[in-house]
Design a protein around this motif. Structure first.
Motif, mmCIF file in Angstrom:
data_model
loop_
_atom_site.group_PDB
_atom_site.id
_atom_site.type_symbol
_atom_site.label_atom_id
_atom_site.label_comp_id
_atom_site.label_asym_id
_atom_site.label_seq_id
_atom_site.Cartn_x
_atom_site.Cartn_y
_atom_site.Cartn_z
ATOM 1 N N ARG A 1 34.166 37.888 40.793
ATOM 2 C CA ARG A 1 33.319 39.056 40.546
ATOM 3 C C ARG A 1 33.312 40.010 41.738
ATOM 4 O O ARG A 1 32.771 41.097 41.653
ATOM 5 C CB ARG A 1 31.885 38.617 40.250
ATOM 6 C CG ARG A 1 31.763 37.644 39.078
ATOM 7 C CD ARG A 1 32.148 38.242 37.757
ATOM 8 N NE ARG A 1 31.220 39.266 37.327
ATOM 9 C CZ ARG A 1 31.523 40.223 36.466
ATOM 10 N NH1 ARG A 1 32.719 40.295 35.950
ATOM 11 N NH2 ARG A 1 30.639 41.116 36.131
ATOM 12 N N VAL B 1 34.627 42.534 44.897
ATOM 13 C CA VAL B 1 35.447 43.738 44.939
ATOM 14 C C VAL B 1 36.899 43.398 45.273
ATOM 15 O O VAL B 1 37.822 43.955 44.678
ATOM 16 C CB VAL B 1 34.872 44.735 45.979
ATOM 17 C CG1 VAL B 1 35.798 45.919 46.165
ATOM 18 C CG2 VAL B 1 33.497 45.200 45.553
ATOM 19 N N GLN C 1 39.298 42.452 42.373
ATOM 20 C CA GLN C 1 39.618 43.406 41.321
ATOM 21 C C GLN C 1 41.020 43.990 41.534
ATOM 22 O O GLN C 1 41.517 44.016 42.664
ATOM 23 C CB GLN C 1 38.566 44.514 41.272
ATOM 24 C CG GLN C 1 37.142 43.996 41.113
ATOM 25 C CD GLN C 1 37.011 42.955 40.010
ATOM 26 O OE1 GLN C 1 37.463 43.157 38.899
ATOM 27 N NE2 GLN C 1 36.389 41.820 40.327
ATOM 28 N N ARG D 1 42.377 46.881 41.779
ATOM 29 C CA ARG D 1 42.575 47.944 42.784
ATOM 30 C C ARG D 1 42.812 47.345 44.165
ATOM 31 O O ARG D 1 43.715 47.762 44.887
ATOM 32 C CB ARG D 1 41.362 48.871 42.817
ATOM 33 C CG ARG D 1 41.470 49.963 43.868
ATOM 34 C CD ARG D 1 40.168 50.751 43.976
ATOM 35 N NE ARG D 1 40.285 51.761 44.992
ATOM 36 C CZ ARG D 1 40.538 53.034 44.754
ATOM 37 N NH1 ARG D 1 40.697 53.461 43.528
ATOM 38 N NH2 ARG D 1 40.635 53.893 45.743
ATOM 39 N N TRP E 1 36.893 39.637 33.374
ATOM 40 C CA TRP E 1 37.737 39.975 34.520
ATOM 41 C C TRP E 1 38.977 40.686 34.021
ATOM 42 O O TRP E 1 39.573 40.241 33.045
ATOM 43 C CB TRP E 1 38.148 38.712 35.279
ATOM 44 C CG TRP E 1 38.860 39.048 36.563
ATOM 45 C CD1 TRP E 1 38.280 39.219 37.780
ATOM 46 C CD2 TRP E 1 40.264 39.253 36.767
ATOM 47 N NE1 TRP E 1 39.227 39.532 38.721
ATOM 48 C CE2 TRP E 1 40.461 39.558 38.120
ATOM 49 C CE3 TRP E 1 41.385 39.231 35.918
ATOM 50 C CZ2 TRP E 1 41.719 39.827 38.655
ATOM 51 C CZ3 TRP E 1 42.628 39.499 36.450
ATOM 52 C CH2 TRP E 1 42.784 39.796 37.818
ATOM 53 N N PRO E 2 39.426 41.733 34.648
ATOM 54 C CA PRO E 2 38.751 42.421 35.754
ATOM 55 C C PRO E 2 37.561 43.217 35.243
ATOM 56 O O PRO E 2 37.462 43.497 34.063
ATOM 57 C CB PRO E 2 39.839 43.348 36.302
ATOM 58 C CG PRO E 2 40.776 43.566 35.169
ATOM 59 C CD PRO E 2 40.727 42.330 34.320
ATOM 60 N N ARG E 3 36.681 43.545 36.146
ATOM 61 C CA ARG E 3 35.513 44.326 35.756
ATOM 62 C C ARG E 3 35.751 45.760 36.180
ATOM 63 O O ARG E 3 35.961 46.052 37.347
ATOM 64 C CB ARG E 3 34.227 43.774 36.355
ATOM 65 C CG ARG E 3 34.177 43.728 37.854
ATOM 66 C CD ARG E 3 32.826 43.171 38.307
ATOM 67 N NE ARG E 3 32.763 43.060 39.750
ATOM 68 C CZ ARG E 3 32.419 44.038 40.563
ATOM 69 N NH1 ARG E 3 32.091 45.200 40.071
ATOM 70 N NH2 ARG E 3 32.396 43.868 41.860
ATOM 71 N N PHE E 4 35.755 46.659 35.203
ATOM 72 C CA PHE E 4 36.055 48.054 35.484
ATOM 73 C C PHE E 4 34.790 48.904 35.601
ATOM 74 O O PHE E 4 34.858 50.051 35.954
ATOM 75 C CB PHE E 4 36.954 48.634 34.381
ATOM 76 C CG PHE E 4 38.315 48.030 34.386
ATOM 77 C CD1 PHE E 4 39.211 48.294 35.404
ATOM 78 C CD2 PHE E 4 38.710 47.167 33.383
ATOM 79 C CE1 PHE E 4 40.471 47.733 35.416
ATOM 80 C CE2 PHE E 4 39.975 46.600 33.388
ATOM 81 C CZ PHE E 4 40.851 46.888 34.399
#
Length: 196
Positions: free
Chosen positions: A65, A67, A70, A72, A171-174
């Motif tokens: 969860r 950063v 993710q 990016r 996942w992923p969380r946008f």
């Protein structure tokens, strides 16, 4: 959501322990992802990328969860740090000088680039060192980096999106992270019970 009055509030900063199923899913996901990467790395001349990918597994499966887990940060951090490493290695080949200085500066520049682009992924910080250690050229991006990242991404997508309590998903969380909860319960901040 408030806890019942007879249940003492959890101290700020303490989190629930992960379910045993989640721990097993993380173990199996990491093991499977790294075995897939090992199979790919055997087809190339770059075995030292594996520690960097192993560090990514800790984040992708253990902190799904966060950063840094993710896309990016995970994909961007690895790609950017590798590009910086390749550029600094080309600089070393062109201008000479102590390789240690070039390699250390490459890691510093990779951190700067990841920070500026908000793509920090801590295991990617090792990629410039891998580029220097393995005397890698631009083909390093095509193999083994991109296939390795694809294997990890696919494994993380499958494992983290398993039904709870196995997965950590979605996942992923946008979407943006929800606002932080107040550390002090309303009743403690306002002992008289009056609304302000």
């Amino acid at each position: 959501m408030r806890q019942p009055a007879d249940h003492p509030p959890r101290p700020p900063g303490r989190r629930r322990r992960p379910a045993p199923q989640r721990l097993l899913a993380g173990f199996l996901g990491t093991t499977g992802a790294l075995l897939g990467c090992v199979a790919l790395l055997r087809l190339t001349d770059h075995p030292w990328l594996l520690p960097s990918l192993g560090g990514s597994c800790v984040i992708l499966f253990g902190m799904a969860r966060g950063v840094m887990a993710q896309p990016r940060s995970f994909l961007g951090g690895h790609l950017l740090a590798t590009l910086v490493g390749l550029a600094f290695r080309a600089g070393h080949l062109g201008f000479g000088g102590p390789v240690e200085l070039w390699a250390a500066a490459a890691v510093g520049a990779a951190l700067t680039a990841m920070t500026a682009t908000r793509t920090i992924h801590s295991p990617a910080g090792a990629n410039p060192l891998v580029v220097f250690a393995e005397q890698a050229g631009p083909g390093f991006l095509v193999a083994p980096l991109l296939p390795g990242l694809a294997v990890l991404f696919g494994a993380a997508f499958l494992v983290n999106n398993l039904a709870r309590p196995w997965g950590a998903g979605p996942w992923p969380r946008f979407r943006k992270a929800s606002p932080r909860r107040r550390a002090v319960p309303d009743s403690a901040a306002n002992p008289g019970g009056k609304r302000t």
